[in-house]
Design an enzyme around this catalytic site. Structure first.
Site, PDB file in Angstrom:
ATOM      1  N   ASN A  10       1.211  14.191  -3.140  1.00 40.87           N
ATOM      2  CA  ASN A  10       0.966  14.160  -1.696  1.00 40.87           C
ATOM      3  C   ASN A  10       2.308  14.192  -0.974  1.00 40.87           C
ATOM      4  OD1 ASN A  10       0.160  13.695   0.932  1.00 40.87           O
ATOM      5  ND2 ASN A  10      -0.626  11.636   0.563  1.00 40.87           N
ATOM      6  N   LYS A  12       2.810  14.445   2.128  1.00 43.49           N
ATOM      7  CA  LYS A  12       2.706  13.789   3.434  1.00 43.49           C
ATOM      8  C   LYS A  12       3.358  14.654   4.523  1.00 43.49           C
ATOM      9  CE  LYS A  12       2.148   9.343   1.196  1.00 43.49           C
ATOM     10  NZ  LYS A  12       2.384   7.893   1.227  1.00 43.49           N
ATOM     11  N   HIS A  96      -7.188   8.857   2.999  1.00 41.59           N
ATOM     12  CA  HIS A  96      -5.923   8.212   2.636  1.00 41.59           C
ATOM     13  C   HIS A  96      -5.693   6.991   3.527  1.00 41.59           C
ATOM     14  CE1 HIS A  96      -1.640   7.546   1.973  1.00 41.59           C
ATOM     15  NE2 HIS A  96      -1.786   8.223   0.851  1.00 41.59           N
ATOM     16  N   GLU A  98      -3.225   5.818   4.987  1.00 45.60           N
ATOM     17  CA  GLU A  98      -2.461   6.029   6.220  1.00 45.60           C
ATOM     18  C   GLU A  98      -3.363   6.508   7.344  1.00 45.60           C
ATOM     19  OE1 GLU A  98       1.473   6.865   3.546  1.00 45.60           O
ATOM     20  OE2 GLU A  98       0.472   8.578   4.483  1.00 45.60           O
ATOM     21  N   GLU A 166      -5.659   3.456  -4.316  1.00 44.45           N
ATOM     22  CA  GLU A 166      -4.323   3.280  -3.765  1.00 44.45           C
ATOM     23  C   GLU A 166      -4.226   1.929  -3.070  1.00 44.45           C
ATOM     24  OE1 GLU A 166      -2.210   7.336  -3.104  1.00 44.45           O
ATOM     25  OE2 GLU A 166      -3.337   6.814  -1.336  1.00 44.45           O
ATOM     26  N   GLY A 172       4.606   3.199  -0.800  1.00 44.38           N
ATOM     27  CA  GLY A 172       5.878   3.323  -0.119  1.00 44.38           C
ATOM     28  C   GLY A 172       6.656   2.020  -0.019  1.00 44.38           C
ATOM     29  N   SER A 212       3.370   3.922  -5.224  1.00 43.64           N
ATOM     30  CA  SER A 212       4.747   3.854  -5.737  1.00 43.64           C
ATOM     31  C   SER A 212       4.842   4.219  -7.218  1.00 43.64           C
ATOM     32  CB  SER A 212       5.350   2.466  -5.478  1.00 43.64           C
ATOM     33  OG  SER A 212       5.447   2.216  -4.085  1.00 43.64           O
TER      34      SER A 212
END
Length: 254
Positions: A10, A12, A96, A98, A166, A172, A212
């Site tokens: 991904n 992003k 996702h 985010e 996730e 991150g 990560s």
């Protein structure tokens, strides 16, 4: 039943055309296990989808990072599943964290997106995961079950879905779920699928880990029996993504 190892990258909201071409060159020149042993999908931003699809080696696929919940029309700024199909893009990432957290996408909205994308012929990487607060309060599985339920209520066939676990606290941040933490959630999620979507879905659906993942930790994570691959963020922009793809060999020999 053996589930083919799956590695998604991904990208992003990153990249210029020059950087994207450089990443693709690195991927094209890499020696990795055959597509019989690992399925590789990279997900650039929308604007780079056509160039990546054109330049990328044929044994790797391309995914969009999102799509709209229904047919196109007066939805400024959105991209429809139909458009992705028209471009020959086979995969899309939906739900996702985010987007759930920053854009307030609800479980139901994500479920609608998954259902519509599948109906149009896309394959879906559907993301689920808990925040640090939710993990510390002991509600990890309740959160993930609710997220997955919103998909299961709208989908009858799981053959074109890859589930990505996730943990939000590990995206991150440099924190990674330990192999045993990842395995525990993947095992519980597969059990949930068995009880709510049927034995076939539980056995055949690939559940991949994201959070990560890098070249240093991927091999140990890959040894876990219910970890069927990875959805990789930052490391997918770096040469170590090749090492992560190669961790499929660990799974094959396990």
């Amino acid at each position: 039943m053996s589930r083919k190892f799956f590695v998604g990258g991904n990208w992003k909201c990153n990249g210029t055309i020059e950087e994207v071409k450089k990443i693709v060159t690195t991927l094209n020149e890499a020696e990795v296990p055959s597509e019989d042993d690992v399925e590789v999908v990279v997900s650039p931003p929308f604007v780079f989808l056509p160039v990546v699809k054109t330049l990328l080696r044929s044994d790797f696929s391309v995914a969009a990072q999102n799509c709209w919940a229904r047919k196109g029309g007066a939805f400024t700024g959105e991209v429809s599943a139909d458009m992705l199909i028209n471009l020959g893009i086979p995969w899309v990432i939906l739900g996702h964290s985010e987007r759930r957290l920053l854009l307030n996408e609800s479980n139901e909205f994500v479920g609608d997106k998954v259902s519509y994308a599948l109906a149009q012929g896309l394959k879906v990487i559907a993301c689920v995961g808990e925040t640090l607060e939710q993990r510390e309060s002991g509600s990890t599985m309740a959160v993930i079950a609710a997220q997955t339920k919103a998909i299961a209520e709208r989908v009858s066939n799981w053959s074109n879905i890859v589930l990505a676990y996730e943990p939000v606290w590990a995206i991150g941040t440099g924190k990674v779920a330990t192999p045993s933490q990842a395995q525990e959630v993947h095992f519980d999620l597969r059990k949930w699928l068995h009880d709510n979507a049927g034995a076939e879905a539980a056995i055949s659906t690939r559940i991949i880990y994201g959070g990560s993942v890098n070249g240093a930790n991927c091999r140990e994570l890959a040894t876990q029996p219910d970890v069927d691959g990875f959805l990789v963020g930052g490391a997918s922009l770096k040469p170590e993504f090749i090492d992560i793809i190669k961790s499929a060999t660990v799974k094959k020999s396990a």
